[in-house]
Design a protein around this motif. Sequence first.
Motif, mmCIF file in Angstrom:
data_model
loop_
_atom_site.group_PDB
_atom_site.id
_atom_site.type_symbol
_atom_site.label_atom_id
_atom_site.label_comp_id
_atom_site.label_asym_id
_atom_site.label_seq_id
_atom_site.Cartn_x
_atom_site.Cartn_y
_atom_site.Cartn_z
ATOM 1 N N GLN A 63 -35.186 -28.869 -15.783
ATOM 2 C CA GLN A 63 -34.747 -27.499 -16.088
ATOM 3 C C GLN A 63 -33.903 -26.952 -14.953
ATOM 4 O O GLN A 63 -32.904 -26.272 -15.179
ATOM 5 C CB GLN A 63 -35.954 -26.587 -16.351
ATOM 6 N N ARG A 120 -30.487 -28.503 -15.367
ATOM 7 C CA ARG A 120 -29.759 -27.902 -16.508
ATOM 8 C C ARG A 120 -29.246 -26.510 -16.155
ATOM 9 O O ARG A 120 -28.124 -26.138 -16.491
ATOM 10 C CB ARG A 120 -30.668 -27.833 -17.741
ATOM 11 N N THR A 121 -30.077 -25.732 -15.467
ATOM 12 C CA THR A 121 -29.678 -24.385 -15.066
ATOM 13 C C THR A 121 -28.505 -24.442 -14.094
ATOM 14 O O THR A 121 -27.543 -23.679 -14.217
ATOM 15 C CB THR A 121 -30.863 -23.630 -14.447
ATOM 16 N N PHE A 160 -38.393 -20.581 -17.560
ATOM 17 C CA PHE A 160 -38.715 -21.468 -18.690
ATOM 18 C C PHE A 160 -40.061 -22.097 -18.566
ATOM 19 O O PHE A 160 -40.658 -22.327 -17.652
ATOM 20 C CB PHE A 160 -37.618 -22.536 -18.819
ATOM 21 N N GLU A 212 -45.467 -31.315 -15.834
ATOM 22 C CA GLU A 212 -44.859 -29.983 -15.787
ATOM 23 C C GLU A 212 -43.811 -29.910 -14.675
ATOM 24 O O GLU A 212 -42.750 -29.307 -14.839
ATOM 25 C CB GLU A 212 -45.922 -28.906 -15.592
ATOM 26 N N ARG A 264 -40.691 -31.684 -15.819
ATOM 27 C CA ARG A 264 -39.888 -30.827 -16.708
ATOM 28 C C ARG A 264 -39.161 -29.744 -15.912
ATOM 29 O O ARG A 264 -38.010 -29.418 -16.198
ATOM 30 C CB ARG A 264 -40.770 -30.213 -17.782
ATOM 31 N N LEU A 265 -39.822 -29.187 -14.904
ATOM 32 C CA LEU A 265 -39.207 -28.164 -14.058
ATOM 33 C C LEU A 265 -37.981 -28.732 -13.339
ATOM 34 O O LEU A 265 -36.958 -28.061 -13.209
ATOM 35 C CB LEU A 265 -40.219 -27.630 -13.045
ATOM 36 N N PHE A 295 -34.068 -20.489 -13.574
ATOM 37 C CA PHE A 295 -34.697 -21.744 -13.984
ATOM 38 C C PHE A 295 -36.216 -21.666 -13.994
ATOM 39 O O PHE A 295 -36.869 -22.435 -14.710
ATOM 40 C CB PHE A 295 -34.166 -22.942 -13.195
#
Length: 146
Positions: A51, A54-55, A146, A44, A47-48, A143
């Motif tokens: 993210q 990406r943000t 999500f 997790e 993935r954060l 961010f």
Amino acid sequence: MKLNLINTPRGFLVPESDVDYDNKTKLRIGETYSVEIKLIRNPEFHRLYFQMLRTAWEFLPESIRDVRFHGNQNAFRKCIEIAAGYYEEFYSLSMRQWIQGPKSIAFERLDETEFHELYNGVRSVLDKILTKYISVEEFETHFLRF
């Protein structure tokens, strides 16, 4: 063979998943095996991390994304990781000089502690860059949604 094991309160290591259990059953009873214990990263949190990148990419003005990173989000990630101090130096034959390249962040290469250091360093760099375009609080709100 690779097994993910959970340490139980009674001191036993048990397979984490059905796949791990199936792999464990392939081991012969009475044989001795060498095992390297390594704490795996939290998926997790992994993935954060992506993210967050990406943000940050989305909040950069398009002109900066196009000019500095040629519209390549992966080039942006690597540049940020290098700026955060997560790099190794190597000699470029074409440029005839030593240059910096980001270290691998493959899931199995970094343990949780190393990944936290990378995350915090990258977050610090992003906070400095993005304050021209968005507040730290607004970035975090976007961010973490999500």
